[in-house]
Design a protein around this motif. Structure first.
Motif, PDB file in Angstrom:
ATOM      1  N   THR A   1     -77.745 -64.382  24.220  1.00  0.00           N
ATOM      2  CA  THR A   1     -77.369 -65.559  25.007  1.00  0.00           C
ATOM      3  C   THR A   1     -76.076 -65.312  25.765  1.00  0.00           C
ATOM      4  O   THR A   1     -75.127 -64.741  25.209  1.00  0.00           O
ATOM      5  CB  THR A   1     -77.201 -66.787  24.097  1.00  0.00           C
ATOM      6  N   VAL A   2     -76.062 -65.725  27.021  1.00  0.00           N
ATOM      7  CA  VAL A   2     -74.862 -65.636  27.850  1.00  0.00           C
ATOM      8  C   VAL A   2     -74.694 -66.965  28.581  1.00  0.00           C
ATOM      9  O   VAL A   2     -75.670 -67.541  29.058  1.00  0.00           O
ATOM     10  CB  VAL A   2     -74.958 -64.493  28.879  1.00  0.00           C
ATOM     11  N   LYS A   3     -73.474 -67.443  28.654  1.00  0.00           N
ATOM     12  CA  LYS A   3     -73.181 -68.638  29.442  1.00  0.00           C
ATOM     13  C   LYS A   3     -72.982 -68.209  30.890  1.00  0.00           C
ATOM     14  O   LYS A   3     -72.084 -67.411  31.197  1.00  0.00           O
ATOM     15  CB  LYS A   3     -71.895 -69.295  28.922  1.00  0.00           C
ATOM     16  N   LEU A   4     -73.843 -68.695  31.803  1.00  0.00           N
ATOM     17  CA  LEU A   4     -73.797 -68.305  33.209  1.00  0.00           C
ATOM     18  C   LEU A   4     -73.822 -69.544  34.091  1.00  0.00           C
ATOM     19  O   LEU A   4     -74.768 -70.341  34.033  1.00  0.00           O
ATOM     20  CB  LEU A   4     -74.996 -67.417  33.555  1.00  0.00           C
ATOM     21  N   PHE A   5     -72.794 -69.735  34.886  1.00  0.00           N
ATOM     22  CA  PHE A   5     -72.716 -70.860  35.822  1.00  0.00           C
ATOM     23  C   PHE A   5     -72.984 -72.204  35.137  1.00  0.00           C
ATOM     24  O   PHE A   5     -73.596 -73.101  35.712  1.00  0.00           O
ATOM     25  CB  PHE A   5     -73.700 -70.662  36.977  1.00  0.00           C
ATOM     26  N   GLY A   6     -72.562 -72.328  33.891  1.00  0.00           N
ATOM     27  CA  GLY A   6     -72.737 -73.573  33.156  1.00  0.00           C
ATOM     28  C   GLY A   6     -74.049 -73.677  32.408  1.00  0.00           C
ATOM     29  O   GLY A   6     -74.286 -74.674  31.712  1.00  0.00           O
ATOM     30  N   TYR A   7     -74.918 -72.673  32.532  1.00  0.00           N
ATOM     31  CA  TYR A   7     -76.196 -72.679  31.819  1.00  0.00           C
ATOM     32  C   TYR A   7     -76.116 -71.780  30.589  1.00  0.00           C
ATOM     33  O   TYR A   7     -75.449 -70.740  30.603  1.00  0.00           O
ATOM     34  CB  TYR A   7     -77.325 -72.172  32.721  1.00  0.00           C
TER      35      TYR A   7
ATOM     36  N   THR B   1     -82.027 -76.214  42.103  1.00  0.00           N
ATOM     37  CA  THR B   1     -80.728 -76.741  42.521  1.00  0.00           C
ATOM     38  C   THR B   1     -79.895 -75.572  43.051  1.00  0.00           C
ATOM     39  O   THR B   1     -80.203 -74.407  42.785  1.00  0.00           O
ATOM     40  CB  THR B   1     -80.003 -77.391  41.341  1.00  0.00           C
ATOM     41  N   PRO B   2     -78.827 -75.851  43.783  1.00  0.00           N
ATOM     42  CA  PRO B   2     -77.968 -74.739  44.245  1.00  0.00           C
ATOM     43  C   PRO B   2     -77.460 -73.860  43.114  1.00  0.00           C
ATOM     44  O   PRO B   2     -77.397 -72.632  43.256  1.00  0.00           O
ATOM     45  CB  PRO B   2     -76.823 -75.474  44.949  1.00  0.00           C
ATOM     46  N   LYS B   3     -77.115 -74.448  41.977  1.00  0.00           N
ATOM     47  CA  LYS B   3     -76.638 -73.650  40.851  1.00  0.00           C
ATOM     48  C   LYS B   3     -77.751 -72.780  40.267  1.00  0.00           C
ATOM     49  O   LYS B   3     -77.531 -71.634  39.883  1.00  0.00           O
ATOM     50  CB  LYS B   3     -76.058 -74.563  39.757  1.00  0.00           C
ATOM     51  N   GLU B   4     -78.944 -73.356  40.156  1.00  0.00           N
ATOM     52  CA  GLU B   4     -80.079 -72.578  39.647  1.00  0.00           C
ATOM     53  C   GLU B   4     -80.395 -71.432  40.600  1.00  0.00           C
ATOM     54  O   GLU B   4     -80.706 -70.308  40.175  1.00  0.00           O
ATOM     55  CB  GLU B   4     -81.294 -73.484  39.459  1.00  0.00           C
TER      56      GLU B   4
END
Length: 557
Positions: A150-156, A46-49
């Protein structure tokens, strides 16, 4: 140095690979076969991935440019995300495996990279796109054999960890862990479908086992020989059941053959914490196919290993020959849910649905008589409660529901029979309303206590009378009639009935000091209120308490 290396990173576009026509066909090979070149396929991002991939590669390039590591950094998305992506299931949890450094070291460099204005601009990073860095410590009892970050990146939720290999000893499920290759990392995983990598550097899926072929065959198979795989870590028995039921895959017959092996079951008892057993079972029963999970547990002979108190050598083993009827009945009710139906009335939330499956699982224990309490102290929990408390380390709330369901089953069954037989007292609203309040006050979720009674009776009645035509329909009609009757009496919400009078008001009306009598007197008021649903003045309730003054032990004026 940081600025020079970051500025040197070009504006390379993200390469989104071609669609795979789901999963490319390939010839199967034994799961234990070591390979030099992995089988590959491609997937769409996906664009976000793709945005996330591009950022991580820039961070890897920065590390390479800095000269801090001898070999180039290679990043791979691993395991569940790859599997789900190939199945067309979106996932927001991404495990990132790194070849030459720990997850924490890479994540710290990533944070450094994300602070540079050029990177912020290039990747369109908003302040909310990069979350805090969290280090998750090694916790073998929770199957965390290596620290992750763990890091929250672009909603992941992105976990970072190094590739590793694991070596087990005979007496522990906690392995020695060290840096490994991608193939070694793949081989130490529980199932081939969870051993796939998406190589960010090449844009291809890598399969070092038989994961892609097994995905196409919808097969759950261990990367290495099954018996040794389970002896190394017996928790994998439960994990394979969970994945098979969740994905609606079939477990490899070679694995099934040894999952119920007495040596594996003994290892499961000795090497696995009951908390971890409970976590796996909870994931199964909260999934989309809890019925299939219990079916696997039954068919593979795992029941007495899971639902027991392993610390008690003399713990009995219930008869599970008819257990299937309990979880089959629950599944039938679930699948036939309509407004006002048994399942609709008794299972009112997602939490209740999970509890319902646990109650279905422990129904066989109801046919084991509890030992007599010979001590003068508080009676021990019933055996059925011990099965969930010690077997799967169920939380207190679920244990309380279980105890209440066990203790109240007799009264529930007597009222069901009364409605079925049209007993003269079934129009007495207070009789039913006060019973429901008692059930709910002990463990809460009174509707699940009723469901438990239903499932226990299903296991007994449908097993004994299954050859008689119409037995199941007759059985379910009886319970539906009971619930319809409660609805007609308007007592379904009896536990939350708003009182017309509270304790202070009652004490004042009687002109006495409060005492032990007060709780029972308030119950008299509630019963009166149930008999007079239209009343708005508590005068009648107060009068009834006065008339029963001696019975309730209320002191004189």
């Amino acid at each position: 140095m940081v600025k020079r290396n970051l500025d040197a990173l070009g504006e390379d576009s993200i390469s989104i690979v071609q669609p795979p026509s789901q999963i490319r066909k390939m010839s199967a090979r034994p799961a234990t076969q070591s390979v030099t070149q992995p089988a590959t396929t491609t997937i769409d991002l996906t664009p976000k991935e793709a945005q996330l991939k591009d950022l991580l590669l820039d961070a890897a390039n920065f590390i390479d440019e800095s000269g801090e590591v001898e070999d180039s950094v290679v990043l791979r998305w691993a395991g569940g995300w790859v599997r789900d992506k190939l199945l067309g299931i979106e996932s927001h949890d991404i495990d990132t495996a790194i070849n030459v450094m720990t997850g924490e070291a890479f994540a710290l460099k990533l944070r450094e990279v994300c602070e540079h204005p050029n990177i912020v601009k290039k990747h369109g990073i908003a302040e909310s796109d990069i979350g805090n860095l969290h280090k998750i410590a090694r916790n073998p009892e929770k199957s965390k054999h290596l620290e992750t970050t763990t890091v929250k990146l672009f909603g992941y939720d992105v976990d970072f960890v190094n590739l590793r290999k694991e070596t087990y000893t005979e007496d522990s499920r906690n392995p020695q862990v060290e840096f490994g290759t991608a193939e070694e990392d793949a081989l130490r995983r529980d199932a081939t479908v969870n051993a796939l990598f998406y190589n960010l550097n090449t844009g291809k899926v890598e399969d070092f086992t038989t994961g892609l072929a097994d995905m196409e065959s919808r097969l759950i198979r261990t990367p290495l020989e099954p018996f040794q795989t389970f002896m190394d870590d017996p928790l994998r028995v439960l994990r394979l059941i969970r994945f098979a039921s969740r994905l609606e895959f079939t477990i490899d017959p070679a694995a099934e053959k040894v999952m119920g092996d007495p040596r594996v079951l003994d290892a499961l008892r000795l090497k696995i914490s009951r908390e971890r057993v409970g976590v796996e079972l909870e994931k199964m029963l909260k999934g989309n196919h809890p019925h299939k999970s219990l079916e696997y547990i039954n068919d593979l002979g795992l029941y007495h290993t899971i639902f027991t108190d392993p610390s008690k050598t003399g713990m009995p083993t219930p008869d599970i020959s008819n257990w299937r009827l309990a979880y089959d009945c629950l599944d039938l009710l679930r699948l036939n849910k309509t407004p006002g139906s048994i399942y609709d009335v008794l299972v009112r939330s997602d939490e209740a649905a999970y509890y319902a499956w646990v109650l279905a699982a422990i129904c066989p224990w109801e046919n084991i008589e509890d030992p007599k309490n010979t001590s003068k102290g508080k009676a021990p929990p019933p055996l059925v409660t011990l099965a969930v408390r010690e077997g799967i380390k169920a939380p207190n709330k679920l244990c309380d529901i279980t105890t209440a369901a066990h203790n109240n089953r007799g009264e529930i069954m007597s009222l069901v029979a009364a409605v079925s037989d049209k007993a003269p007292f079934i129009t007495e609203r207070d009789r039913f309303g006060m019973a429901i309040r008692r059930w709910d006050s002990k463990g809460g979720h009174w509707t699940l206590q009723v469901l438990y009674a239903l499932l226990v009776e299903a296991m007994d009645t449908l097993g004994r009378e299954s050859k008689e035509p119409g037995t199941k329909d007759k059985f379910l009609r009886k319970w539906q009639t009971f619930l319809d009757h409660l609805h007609e009496l308007d007592v379904m919400e009896a536990p939350s009935l708003k009182r017309l009078i509270d304790g202070n008001q009652l004490v004042k009306a009687l002109g006495v000091k409060p005492g032990k009598w007060l709780a029972q007197a308030l119950e008299v008021c509630i019963a009166w209120q149930l008999r007079h649903p239209e009343a708005t003045d508590p005068a009648g309730a107060i009068e009834e308490v006065k008339n029963r003054r001696a019975e309730l032990g209320i002191p004189g004026n």
